[in-house]
Enzyme design. Structure first.
Site, PDB file in Angstrom:
ATOM      1  N   TYR A 367       0.808  -1.221   0.000  1.00  0.00           N
ATOM      2  CA  TYR A 367       0.000   0.000   0.000  1.00  0.00           C
ATOM      3  C   TYR A 367       0.839   1.267   0.000  1.00  0.00           C
ATOM      4  O   TYR A 367       2.016   1.260   0.299  1.00  0.00           O
ATOM      5  CB  TYR A 367      -1.054  -0.002   1.098  1.00  0.00           C
ATOM      6  CG  TYR A 367      -0.688  -0.075   2.554  1.00  0.00           C
ATOM      7  CD1 TYR A 367       0.610   0.017   3.031  1.00  0.00           C
ATOM      8  CD2 TYR A 367      -1.711  -0.236   3.497  1.00  0.00           C
ATOM      9  CE1 TYR A 367       0.875  -0.046   4.390  1.00  0.00           C
ATOM     10  CE2 TYR A 367      -1.450  -0.304   4.851  1.00  0.00           C
ATOM     11  CZ  TYR A 367      -0.151  -0.203   5.292  1.00  0.00           C
ATOM     12  OH  TYR A 367       0.104  -0.272   6.638  1.00  0.00           O
ATOM     13  N   GLU A 368       0.168   2.342  -0.412  1.00  0.00           N
ATOM     14  CA  GLU A 368       0.800   3.655  -0.639  1.00  0.00           C
ATOM     15  C   GLU A 368       1.975   3.557  -1.610  1.00  0.00           C
ATOM     16  O   GLU A 368       2.997   4.222  -1.455  1.00  0.00           O
ATOM     17  CB  GLU A 368       1.181   4.310   0.683  1.00  0.00           C
ATOM     18  CG  GLU A 368      -0.057   4.619   1.518  1.00  0.00           C
ATOM     19  CD  GLU A 368       0.190   5.598   2.645  1.00  0.00           C
ATOM     20  OE1 GLU A 368       1.069   6.461   2.511  1.00  0.00           O
ATOM     21  OE2 GLU A 368      -0.518   5.492   3.650  1.00  0.00           O
ATOM     22  N   GLY A 369       1.786   2.704  -2.601  1.00  0.00           N
ATOM     23  CA  GLY A 369       2.800   2.517  -3.637  1.00  0.00           C
ATOM     24  C   GLY A 369       3.568   1.227  -3.425  1.00  0.00           C
ATOM     25  O   GLY A 369       4.298   1.084  -2.449  1.00  0.00           O
TER      26      GLY A 369
END
Length: 384
Positions: A367-369
């Site tokens: 998550y978040e990239g």
């Protein structure tokens, strides 16, 4: 370059460590098993000022720097990553963006209670809505539509994998207004969860961070006032990329905490567990594992601190945050796996916590990239 913490940062570190042990440790296994949202823990974090730790005191925050934030994130994540991710989203993806890019009216109305984590004594936190069923890493492919109706936008679409999905009072939503403009036609809108037409889907049954509430959110003809748009028309994609760069620092700190927690538990276990007539910490095979864990964790910590200092110094932190996240998240996954191995059969059962750390660690690579996206970011910076 030295990373000596000042007196205030040491106080933050100790406060976060004490909070994690006294407030998060008890019941963390049950919350994980039953997917119980850590509401009591979040409310107490709000009392400590940690839900708006970087927000100016003018808007109800603690007014601390990014380094203080990552220090607190590390300590809490050692014990309970489900609690720390709620803190991370509220701080990095919601509060920071509103303070940096929001209007004064938006700051007074939304940022102030978000930074305090409470409104009228009740939990008040935010969520960041970017990912969709067909738009994860490709954030430019937004299917959620915000149709311009003059005084308001008419919002329709579905968002996936939303942390704080059911508990947030405020959503920051990325939506396409003008598809012909591509990424320049995306807007960032503040949407109140209790708005007519907002539907919260079922809670996701996840492998890790099971205490955090992850949901899909549907918007069915939701009217969003124009004054709830953040920045100028078409600023939404740039807004998302800016807050995600800062958010990666928070997730890197979370990953660092998971790895450090795995090391601490491994050292404690190795001092107690005996094999072949002595504690296993005296066996070279275990010492090598612990030495490698400690070395990689320290390297990750320096990368995380560097990215936090870049942000505080108003330097470009896009690359340093990507480096911190990819290295810290992969260190967390590796260190947690090593911790399970050091614990042997005990590592495979819930009582000793390390199997949960291993499950929690995996999401930090996603998550978040994802790690792949972080490598793209780093590679592009090298090509320049």
């Amino acid at each position: 370059m030295y990373f000596d913490l000042n007196e205030e940062q040491l106080m933050i570190q100790q406060a976060a460590r004490d909070f994690a042990i006294t407030e998060c440790l008890s019941g963390v296994i049950e919350r994980d098993e039953k997917m119980i949202f850590p509401k009591e823990q979040i409310l107490k974090l709000a009392d400590l000022g940690f839900m708006g730790i970087m927000v100016n005191q003018k808007y109800g925050g603690a007014g601390m720097d990014t380094l203080s934030y990552v220090i607190a994130m590390e300590e809490i994540s050692k014990v309970d990553a489900s609690t720390s991710v709620c803190m991370s989203v509220n701080n990095s993806l919601v509060c920071w963006g509103l303070e940096r890019f929001g209007s004064e009216e938006q700051k007074v109305k939304y940022l102030t209670p978000l930074a305090q984590g409470k409104k009228d004594g009740e939990l008040y936190i935010g969520a960041f809505l970017l990912s969709e069923p067909e738009a994860g890493s490709d954030a430019t492919s937004q299917s959620t539509i915000a149709e311009d109706k003059g005084d308001y936008y008419l919002l329709n679409g579905t968002k996936n994998w939303i942390t704080n999905g059911s508990t947030a009072s405020v959503y920051v939503v990325m939506a396409q207004t003008d598809r012909s403009k591509g990424s320049r036609g995306i807007n960032a809108l503040i949407v109140e969860k209790n708005s007519p037409g907002v539907v919260v889907g079922a809670k996701e049954n996840k492998m890790g961070i099971r205490g955090s509430d992850t949901h899909s959110i549907q918007f069915n003809d939701v009217k969003v006032p124009k004054e709830n748009r953040i920045g100028a028309d078409g600023f939404g994609f740039k807004y998302a990329m800016q807050v995600l760069s800062g958010g990666r620092i928070g997730i890197a700190a979370q990953a660092l905490g998971i790895a450090a927690g795995a090391l601490e538990r491994s050292i404690n276990y190795a001092k107690e567990r005996k094999a072949f007539g002595q504690e296993i910490i005296h066996h070279q095979a275990i010492q090598f594992k612990l030495a490698d864990m400690a070395t990689r964790i320290e390297a990750a910590r320096l990368l995380v601190y560097k990215s936090a200092l870049d942000k505080d110094a108003d330097r470009d932190y896009t690359t340093s945050s990507a480096m911190a996240k990819v290295f810290a998240s992969e260190t967390a996954m590796w260190a947690a796996t090593e911790a399970v191995q050091i614990h042997g059969g005990y590592g495979y059962v819930k009582e000793y916590h390390v199997e949960r750390l291993m499950r929690d660690a995996k999401i930090t690579q996603i998550y978040e990239g994802t790690s792949e996206v972080q490598r793209i970011v780093i590679g592009r910076s090298l090509s320049k």
